[in-house]
Write an enzyme that holds these catalytic residues in place. Structure first.
Site, PDB file in Angstrom:
ATOM      1  N   HIS A 128       0.823  -1.205   0.000  1.00  0.00           N
ATOM      2  CA  HIS A 128       0.000   0.000   0.000  1.00  0.00           C
ATOM      3  C   HIS A 128       0.863   1.264   0.000  1.00  0.00           C
ATOM      4  CE1 HIS A 128      -3.813  -2.190   1.612  1.00  0.00           C
ATOM      5  NE2 HIS A 128      -3.756  -2.172   0.307  1.00  0.00           N
ATOM      6  N   CYS A 156       3.099 -12.059   2.389  1.00  0.00           N
ATOM      7  CA  CYS A 156       4.081 -12.003   3.474  1.00  0.00           C
ATOM      8  C   CYS A 156       4.025 -13.317   4.268  1.00  0.00           C
ATOM      9  CB  CYS A 156       3.774 -10.822   4.390  1.00  0.00           C
ATOM     10  SG  CYS A 156       4.803 -10.792   5.879  1.00  0.00           S
ATOM     11  N   HIS A 205     -10.190  -4.691   4.674  1.00  0.00           N
ATOM     12  CA  HIS A 205      -8.757  -4.701   4.399  1.00  0.00           C
ATOM     13  C   HIS A 205      -8.419  -5.989   3.643  1.00  0.00           C
ATOM     14  CE1 HIS A 205      -4.412  -4.891   5.047  1.00  0.00           C
ATOM     15  NE2 HIS A 205      -4.466  -3.591   5.260  1.00  0.00           N
ATOM     16  N   GLU A 239      -5.930  -7.948   3.679  1.00  0.00           N
ATOM     17  CA  GLU A 239      -5.399  -9.041   4.503  1.00  0.00           C
ATOM     18  C   GLU A 239      -6.530  -9.791   5.191  1.00  0.00           C
ATOM     19  OE1 GLU A 239      -2.885  -9.836   8.563  1.00  0.00           O
ATOM     20  OE2 GLU A 239      -2.264  -8.082   7.372  1.00  0.00           O
ATOM     21  N   SER A 292      -2.983   0.079   6.662  1.00  0.00           N
ATOM     22  CA  SER A 292      -3.450  -0.119   8.038  1.00  0.00           C
ATOM     23  C   SER A 292      -2.352   0.208   9.046  1.00  0.00           C
ATOM     24  CB  SER A 292      -3.921  -1.566   8.223  1.00  0.00           C
ATOM     25  OG  SER A 292      -4.239  -1.826   9.576  1.00  0.00           O
ATOM     26  N   ASN A 293      -1.136  -0.294   8.810  1.00  0.00           N
ATOM     27  CA  ASN A 293      -0.085  -0.089   9.813  1.00  0.00           C
ATOM     28  C   ASN A 293       0.288   1.387   9.928  1.00  0.00           C
ATOM     29  OD1 ASN A 293       2.889   0.354   8.632  1.00  0.00           O
ATOM     30  ND2 ASN A 293       1.766  -0.920   7.182  1.00  0.00           N
TER      31      ASN A 293
END
Length: 318
Positions: free
Chosen positions: A46, A102, A130, A132, A230-231
């Site tokens: 992202h 990942c 999201h 993930e 998100s992170n």
């Protein structure tokens, strides 16, 4: 004119994590080995700057496989992971695909599958929509995983069998917010089974810890990252919670909220796990045009994690 002084507190670790490095390397190496075009389902990571750089080399980004013509060229799945239906659809079309998920996300997928096989109802702590989360939910049959986004969701959840309940989490969540949700679940369901090792990844944890270290000393915080990261969004929240009055997500130097920096004598800078160091340097250069900078790096952890490339590209890397 004399420029006002500005202390810059540079968080370390910041920026690319091992999973992001690996995903970008996969696209780069596939372009070198097979030539363009190389198709990528969803943004590989992202970050617009990264995506545009790969586009310039010949990567073609799509949201779904049906946007890709019949081709012998590689199709790459993003670092966030994909539902099982995606590789199944690729195989049906005889696509040559390379999975850049990942390994720490794959670990969550494997955990969910094992728990499901043992008869557990699974709760996934994460953010709806999201990629993930969509990928993790898509590892199992419909209804096998229930999404828990908030403490309120944790309080409201009704277990079919409280003794056959387990949870996994998205890898890029706020450590503190997730701990609060887990605490509620464990209080309500004392026998709930959690991951053997925490699902929130080392890079997310380390970047949040670094922000907690600089936020109380900084009057403002700039987090370099994308709005759909998100992170990166969590780093803004962590900065505010740790006492930083002004905390903003910025993608490039053009996004710096200059009016909010008026009169500020100290500023913290960090970058989400999908933001390259080039953007950190761009932000510092922009600040340097207006301020007399003194830069201090605040290091809270040292990272040396690396992940193996897919076998099909290992010879190219060598």
């Amino acid at each position: 004119m004399t420029k006002p002084a500005l202390q810059v507190l540079l968080a370390a670790p910041r920026g690319f994590c091992a999973g992001v490095d690996r995903a970008i390397d996969i696209v780069d190496l596939a372009l070198q080995k097979y030539g363009p075009p190389v198709y990528v389902r969803h943004e590989i990571v992202h970050n617009r700057y990264v995506v545009e750089g790969l586009k310039a080399k010949g990567a073609v980004f799509v949201e779904e496989l049906d946007e890709i013509p019949d081709t012998d060229q590689p199709v790459i799945f993003s670092a966030h992971g994909v539902p099982k239906a995606v590789p199944a659809a690729a195989e049906k079309r005889n696509m040559f695909y390379i999975d850049a998920t990942c390994p720490l996300v794959s670990k969550v997928h494997i955990e969910a599958e094992r728990l499901h096989a043992r008869g557990y109802d699974i709760l996934l702590i994460g953010h709806d929509g999201h990629p993930e989360v969509s990928g993790t939910i898509g590892q199992l049959p419909d209804g096998a995983i229930t999404l828990i986004e908030t403490v309120e969701d944790a309080r409201a959840y009704e277990a079919r069998d409280p003794d056959k309940l387990a949870f996994v989490t998205q890898t890029t969540l706020s450590v503190d917010d997730t701990a609060e949700i887990v605490e509620v679940l464990k209080e309500r369901f004392p026998n709930i089974v959690g991951p053997h090792k925490e699902d929130i990844c080392y890079a997310t944890t380390n970047r949040q810890a670094a922000v907690k270290a600089i936020a109380p000393q900084a009057e403002a915080l700039l987090v370099i990252g994308a709005p759909n990261s998100s992170n990166s969004q969590r780093l803004v929240e962590v900065g505010k919670a740790a006492g930083c009055r002004v905390a903003h997500l910025v993608q490039r130097a053009g996004d710096i909220p200059w009016p909010e920096l008026d009169g500020v004598a100290s500023i913290g800078i960090t970058a989400g796990a999908s933001a390259p160091e080039a953007l950190v340097e761009e932000i510092i250069d922009a600040l340097g045009e207006r301020y007399d900078l003194s830069i201090e790096t605040v290091t809270t952890a040292t990272e040396d994690v690396t992940f193996k490339l897919p076998r099909v590209l290992q010879d190219s890397a060598a």
